[in-house]
Design an enzyme around this catalytic site. Structure first.
Site, mmCIF file in Angstrom:
data_model
loop_
_atom_site.group_PDB
_atom_site.id
_atom_site.type_symbol
_atom_site.label_atom_id
_atom_site.label_comp_id
_atom_site.label_asym_id
_atom_site.label_seq_id
_atom_site.Cartn_x
_atom_site.Cartn_y
_atom_site.Cartn_z
ATOM 1 N N ASP A 65 -24.387 35.518 -24.311
ATOM 2 C CA ASP A 65 -23.847 36.277 -25.301
ATOM 3 C C ASP A 65 -24.914 37.518 -25.121
ATOM 4 O O ASP A 65 -25.753 36.894 -26.153
ATOM 5 C CB ASP A 65 -22.897 36.723 -25.655
ATOM 6 C CG ASP A 65 -22.324 37.959 -26.465
ATOM 7 O OD1 ASP A 65 -22.930 38.664 -26.069
ATOM 8 O OD2 ASP A 65 -21.186 38.002 -26.567
ATOM 9 N N SER A 145 -27.435 53.029 -13.810
ATOM 10 C CA SER A 145 -26.780 53.905 -12.934
ATOM 11 C C SER A 145 -27.221 55.191 -12.452
ATOM 12 O O SER A 145 -27.971 55.188 -13.112
ATOM 13 C CB SER A 145 -25.737 53.872 -13.789
ATOM 14 O OG SER A 145 -24.915 54.171 -13.067
ATOM 15 N N TYR A 161 -21.283 54.876 -21.890
ATOM 16 C CA TYR A 161 -21.921 54.733 -20.958
ATOM 17 C C TYR A 161 -22.991 54.725 -20.073
ATOM 18 O O TYR A 161 -23.946 54.487 -19.701
ATOM 19 C CB TYR A 161 -20.751 54.341 -20.180
ATOM 20 C CG TYR A 161 -22.033 53.498 -17.977
ATOM 21 C CD1 TYR A 161 -21.812 51.827 -18.163
ATOM 22 C CD2 TYR A 161 -21.424 54.232 -16.704
ATOM 23 C CE1 TYR A 161 -21.946 51.762 -17.184
ATOM 24 C CE2 TYR A 161 -22.319 53.457 -15.932
ATOM 25 C CZ TYR A 161 -22.584 52.326 -16.139
ATOM 26 O OH TYR A 161 -23.384 51.328 -15.416
ATOM 27 N N LYS A 165 -26.993 54.158 -20.354
ATOM 28 C CA LYS A 165 -27.757 54.237 -19.220
ATOM 29 C C LYS A 165 -29.241 54.813 -18.618
ATOM 30 O O LYS A 165 -29.777 54.870 -18.177
ATOM 31 C CB LYS A 165 -27.421 54.005 -17.926
ATOM 32 C CG LYS A 165 -26.091 52.602 -17.382
ATOM 33 C CD LYS A 165 -26.852 51.331 -17.411
ATOM 34 C CE LYS A 165 -25.747 50.403 -17.041
ATOM 35 N NZ LYS A 165 -26.437 49.174 -17.140
#
Length: 246
Positions: A65, A145, A161, A165
């Protein structure tokens, strides 16, 4: 990629999607791959598939993890002690949330930033320690991204998100400059794909004109970035499907 044949690459989030495509592409080019992921069952399933393709004893699944510091330290120690010296790190593990920022709970924020930001830093830190110790001509590739680009306009509520990124872009550039200042031979590259059809994006990519990038195409770009002469680095790449406007 001939100079990397027989060397060891670590790929995080390697059991499915982009990570799996990258791991397989590296194996096809003669590398050994340590694949990190949280889901042990998915890792085993992927290893079985690779064994059937002729990569037995070339892919080493390691449950990890990336949000847990001690788990990352343990995983990289295990890789070093049992498999070999790390030459390449592909930081691919990531999660997305479509919870709007204004509705986000602490667990939503922690999930996204602990994986997408903290996880990348922890894995890069451990890999760089190993590469520096061995004076390795290494390469770290961070999967980012297009959603992390300044001014990018998204059609779904992925502000958490997107902001995580954007941090990855800054981390990648910061790491690259640090490696230059310390006069190492470690390259750092940032790859920003458009939307891809993966488990992570399933269920909330909007219908309509938005095009998708195939995961294998992204893996091919990763290989191209790695396959540069020792004295050349590609710091930043954006990967879009043809005719997509962002």
């Amino acid at each position: 990629m001939e100079r990397f044949s027989g060397t060891l690459a670590v790929v995080t989030g390697s059991s499915v999607g982009i990570g799996a495509a990258v791991a397989k592409s590296l194996l096809e080019r003669g590398l050994i791959v340590a694949g990190l992921a949280r889901r042990e069952d998915k890792l085993k399933q992927f290893k079985d598939e690779l064994d059937e393709l002729g990569f037995k004893d070339k892919f080493f699944p390691i449950k990890c993890d990336v949000t847990v510091e001690q788990d990352v330290i343990r995983a990289f120690d295990e890789i070093t002690n049992k498999i070999g010296k790390i030459t390449i790190l592909i930081n691919n593990a990531g999660v997305c949330s479509h919870v709007p920022i204004h509705d986000a709970k602490s667990e939503d924020i922690d999930s996204v930033f602990n994986t997408n930001v903290k996880g990348i830093i922890l894995c890069a830190r451990q890999a760089i320690k190993i590469m520096r110790k061995n004076s390795t001509e290494g390469h770290i590739v961070n999967l980012c991204s297009v959603a992390g680009a300044p001014g990018w306009i998204y059609q779904v509520p992925i502000g958490l998100y997107s902001s995580s990124k954007h941090a990855v872009r800054i981390i990648s550039n910061g790491l690259r400059r640090e490696m230059i200042l310390e006069k190492t031979k470690i390259k750092v590259s940032n790859i920003s794909p458009g939307f891809a059809e993966t488990e992570m994006t399933a269920g909330f990519i909007p219908e309509g004109p938005l095009k998708r990038v195939d995961v294998q195409d992204i893996a091919n770009v990763v290989i191209s970035v790695l396959d540069t002469p020792p004295g050349v680095v590609i710091p930043e790449v954006t990967v879009l499907p043809l005719h997509e406007m962002v």
